[in-house]
Design a protein around this motif. Structure first.
Motif, PDB file in Angstrom:
ATOM      1  N   ASP A  94      -6.036  -1.312   1.999  1.00  0.00           N
ATOM      2  CA  ASP A  94      -5.486  -0.731   0.778  1.00  0.00           C
ATOM      3  C   ASP A  94      -4.391   0.262   1.154  1.00  0.00           C
ATOM      4  N   VAL A  95      -3.261   0.161   0.479  1.00  0.00           N
ATOM      5  CA  VAL A  95      -2.142   1.068   0.708  1.00  0.00           C
ATOM      6  C   VAL A  95      -1.820   1.782  -0.602  1.00  0.00           C
ATOM      7  N   GLU A  96      -1.776   3.102  -0.555  1.00  0.00           N
ATOM      8  CA  GLU A  96      -1.377   3.879  -1.731  1.00  0.00           C
ATOM      9  C   GLU A  96      -0.175   4.744  -1.371  1.00  0.00           C
ATOM     10  N   VAL A  97       0.911   4.546  -2.110  1.00  0.00           N
ATOM     11  CA  VAL A  97       2.162   5.268  -1.891  1.00  0.00           C
ATOM     12  C   VAL A  97       2.387   6.206  -3.067  1.00  0.00           C
ATOM     13  N   LEU A  98       2.725   7.450  -2.769  1.00  0.00           N
ATOM     14  CA  LEU A  98       3.056   8.425  -3.802  1.00  0.00           C
ATOM     15  C   LEU A  98       4.508   8.844  -3.656  1.00  0.00           C
ATOM     16  N   GLY A  99       5.212   8.870  -4.783  1.00  0.00           N
ATOM     17  CA  GLY A  99       6.608   9.274  -4.790  1.00  0.00           C
ATOM     18  C   GLY A  99       6.822  10.521  -5.615  1.00  0.00           C
ATOM     19  N   PRO A 100       8.009  10.685  -6.173  1.00  0.00           N
ATOM     20  CA  PRO A 100       8.335  11.899  -6.931  1.00  0.00           C
ATOM     21  C   PRO A 100       7.494  12.026  -8.206  1.00  0.00           C
ATOM     22  N   THR A 101       7.318  13.246  -8.635  1.00  0.00           N
ATOM     23  CA  THR A 101       6.611  13.548  -9.873  1.00  0.00           C
ATOM     24  C   THR A 101       7.609  13.943 -10.958  1.00  0.00           C
ATOM     25  N   SER A 102       7.433  13.352 -12.135  1.00  0.00           N
ATOM     26  CA  SER A 102       8.270  13.684 -13.285  1.00  0.00           C
ATOM     27  C   SER A 102       7.359  14.192 -14.391  1.00  0.00           C
ATOM     28  N   GLY A 103       7.430  15.493 -14.666  1.00  0.00           N
ATOM     29  CA  GLY A 103       6.517  16.086 -15.623  1.00  0.00           C
ATOM     30  C   GLY A 103       5.110  16.067 -15.067  1.00  0.00           C
ATOM     31  N   GLU A 104       4.213  15.358 -15.762  1.00  0.00           N
ATOM     32  CA  GLU A 104       2.831  15.253 -15.283  1.00  0.00           C
ATOM     33  C   GLU A 104       2.536  13.874 -14.696  1.00  0.00           C
ATOM     34  N   ASP A 105       3.582  13.062 -14.547  1.00  0.00           N
ATOM     35  CA  ASP A 105       3.400  11.695 -14.063  1.00  0.00           C
ATOM     36  C   ASP A 105       4.020  11.539 -12.684  1.00  0.00           C
ATOM     37  N   THR A 106       3.340  10.792 -11.813  1.00  0.00           N
ATOM     38  CA  THR A 106       3.784  10.590 -10.433  1.00  0.00           C
ATOM     39  C   THR A 106       4.027   9.115 -10.161  1.00  0.00           C
ATOM     40  N   PHE A 107       5.144   8.810  -9.486  1.00  0.00           N
ATOM     41  CA  PHE A 107       5.410   7.440  -9.049  1.00  0.00           C
ATOM     42  C   PHE A 107       4.325   7.028  -8.064  1.00  0.00           C
ATOM     43  N   ARG A 108       3.770   5.834  -8.268  1.00  0.00           N
ATOM     44  CA  ARG A 108       2.640   5.404  -7.452  1.00  0.00           C
ATOM     45  C   ARG A 108       2.668   3.886  -7.281  1.00  0.00           C
ATOM     46  N   VAL A 109       2.418   3.427  -6.064  1.00  0.00           N
ATOM     47  CA  VAL A 109       2.287   1.994  -5.788  1.00  0.00           C
ATOM     48  C   VAL A 109       1.015   1.778  -4.983  1.00  0.00           C
ATOM     49  N   SER A 110       0.206   0.806  -5.408  1.00  0.00           N
ATOM     50  CA  SER A 110      -1.020   0.476  -4.679  1.00  0.00           C
ATOM     51  C   SER A 110      -1.056  -1.015  -4.382  1.00  0.00           C
ATOM     52  N   THR A 111      -1.413  -1.370  -3.160  1.00  0.00           N
ATOM     53  CA  THR A 111      -1.573  -2.773  -2.788  1.00  0.00           C
ATOM     54  C   THR A 111      -2.912  -2.955  -2.091  1.00  0.00           C
ATOM     55  N   CYS A 112      -3.442  -4.180  -2.185  1.00  0.00           N
ATOM     56  CA  CYS A 112      -4.686  -4.525  -1.495  1.00  0.00           C
ATOM     57  C   CYS A 112      -4.496  -5.855  -0.791  1.00  0.00           C
ATOM     58  N   ARG A 113      -4.691  -5.866   0.523  1.00  0.00           N
ATOM     59  CA  ARG A 113      -4.594  -7.093   1.324  1.00  0.00           C
ATOM     60  C   ARG A 113      -5.999  -7.493   1.743  1.00  0.00           C
ATOM     61  N   HIS A 114      -6.446  -8.664   1.295  1.00  0.00           N
ATOM     62  CA  HIS A 114      -7.797  -9.164   1.567  1.00  0.00           C
ATOM     63  C   HIS A 114      -7.661 -10.380   2.476  1.00  0.00           C
ATOM     64  N   ASN A 115      -7.985 -10.213   3.754  1.00  0.00           N
ATOM     65  CA  ASN A 115      -7.824 -11.283   4.736  1.00  0.00           C
ATOM     66  C   ASN A 115      -9.214 -11.750   5.185  1.00  0.00           C
ATOM     67  N   PRO A 116      -9.655 -12.947   4.762  1.00  0.00           N
ATOM     68  CA  PRO A 116     -10.991 -13.431   5.146  1.00  0.00           C
ATOM     69  C   PRO A 116     -11.182 -13.422   6.662  1.00  0.00           C
ATOM     70  N   ALA A 117     -12.313 -12.905   7.105  1.00  0.00           N
ATOM     71  CA  ALA A 117     -12.615 -12.825   8.544  1.00  0.00           C
ATOM     72  C   ALA A 117     -14.128 -12.774   8.720  1.00  0.00           C
ATOM     73  N   LYS A 118     -14.615 -13.506   9.692  1.00  0.00           N
ATOM     74  CA  LYS A 118     -16.042 -13.485   9.976  1.00  0.00           C
ATOM     75  C   LYS A 118     -16.442 -12.140  10.564  1.00  0.00           C
ATOM     76  N   PRO A 119     -17.682 -11.684  10.308  1.00  0.00           N
ATOM     77  CA  PRO A 119     -18.149 -10.430  10.935  1.00  0.00           C
ATOM     78  C   PRO A 119     -17.994 -10.478  12.449  1.00  0.00           C
ATOM     79  N   GLY A 120     -17.482  -9.410  13.011  1.00  0.00           N
ATOM     80  CA  GLY A 120     -17.262  -9.339  14.452  1.00  0.00           C
ATOM     81  C   GLY A 120     -15.842  -9.602  14.871  1.00  0.00           C
ATOM     82  N   ALA A 121     -15.071 -10.259  14.005  1.00  0.00           N
ATOM     83  CA  ALA A 121     -13.679 -10.573  14.334  1.00  0.00           C
ATOM     84  C   ALA A 121     -12.822  -9.316  14.215  1.00  0.00           C
TER      85      ALA A 121
END
Length: 297
Positions: free
Chosen positions: A241-268
């Motif tokens: 999971d990646v969360e990026v925070l950018g500039p704030t305007s008033g009470e709101d903040t620029f935000r980007v979130s991504t999730c990379r789900h890569n199937p992998a067996k336990p132990g890999a």
């Protein structure tokens, strides 16, 4: 390296690649460069090195004259692109020297948690040859770098989630992992939450993505980029999971979130997708011959 033909067309000559490390990834890269006709038009193997040269010699696909016995002699093989797929200590010992002679791809960017080493390699790369960092599993790496360039990147958090058996960790992180395993804890267990720099030395095999993020986010760096390592025994995947925070305007903040789900067996620890991505990074770096500074590829 470019060549101009008689008809005036400009084409790339083959880049000579030196491979440092001959584990499963190093062997995969060598075999593809040697055996794939399309790749062989763009790349050729200059040398292959491994701590145990016998491992290379036992591979019939590798011509004996390509084996480099001592890394101290790397310059005599005339590589113009050196690829590290071995261990962070290779960059610590040889990184700046490699950059004096060739472009350099760092497969173990956790080496740069050493601040003085990062500064030394950045300075050499700014005037000699390009220092290339594969983005690997870090989606949005170039966008993060662009925001850092504009100083509009105000926060960055990288969360890595895996099955307990997929971690290779040390120190307090190992203690936290052992405690979670012994308690047979269900759900997510946070093993570490803090700056990337401190985590790299305790989990060098699990933090390459985080190190890439810290390099891309150069205005935050290894101290300002937040890392979270999470164990979850229900997972059959590597999740980033990646969360990026950018500039704030008033009470709101620029935000980007991504999730990379890569199937992998336990132990890999890694998988075939990582190998293919790394080969693509080498081809990308080969096309960027002549670039200076740190380059994402």
């Amino acid at each position: 390296q470019r060549r101009v033909h008689g008809d005036g067309q400009l084409t790339m000559s083959r880049r000579r690649v030196g491979l440092v490390g001959y584990g499963s990834l190093g062997a995969y890269l060598a075999h593809n460069i040697l055996d794939d006709a399309a790749i062989a038009q763009k790349l050729e193997v200059a040398f292959v090195w491994n701590r145990s040269a016998e491992k290379i010699r036992s591979d019939p696909k590798i011509p004996q004259h390509l084996i480099l016995d001592s890394l101290d002699d790397f310059a005599t093989f005339g590589a113009d692109l050196i690829v590290e797929v071995s261990h962070p200590d290779i960059t610590e010992k040889y990184g700046a020297a490699f950059l004096e002679h060739a472009d350099y791809i760092v497969g173990s960017p956790t080496a740069f948690c050493n601040a003085s080493l990062e500064i030394k390699c950045r300075e050499t790369a700014a005037s000699k040859h390009g220092l290339f960092v594969p983005v690997g599993a870090l989606w949005g790496a170039r966008d993060i770098q662009k925001m850092a360039d504009r100083k509009s990147l105000h926060g960055l958090t990288i969360t890595m989630k895996k099955h307990p058996s997929s971690f290779r960790v040390h120190g307090s992180v190992q203690q936290a992992l052992d405690a979670a395993i012994q308690a047979n804890t269900e759900g997510e267990v946070v093993l570490y939450d803090g700056p990337v720099r401190q985590l790299c030395s305790m989990a060098p095999n699990n933090t390459n993505t985080m190190a890439v993020a810290a390099l891309a986010a150069h205005n935050l760096g290894f101290d300002g980029t937040r890392a979270r390592l999470v164990s979850d025994r229900s997972l059959e995947a590597h999740v980033i999971d990646v969360e990026v925070l950018g500039p704030t305007s008033g009470e709101d903040t620029f935000r980007v979130s991504t999730c990379r789900h890569n199937p992998a067996k336990p132990g890999a620890v890694t998988g075939k997708a990582t190998f293919e991505s790394f080969l693509s990074s080498i081809l990308s770096a080969a096309q960027a011959a002549g670039s200076l500074g740190i380059q994402l590829c």
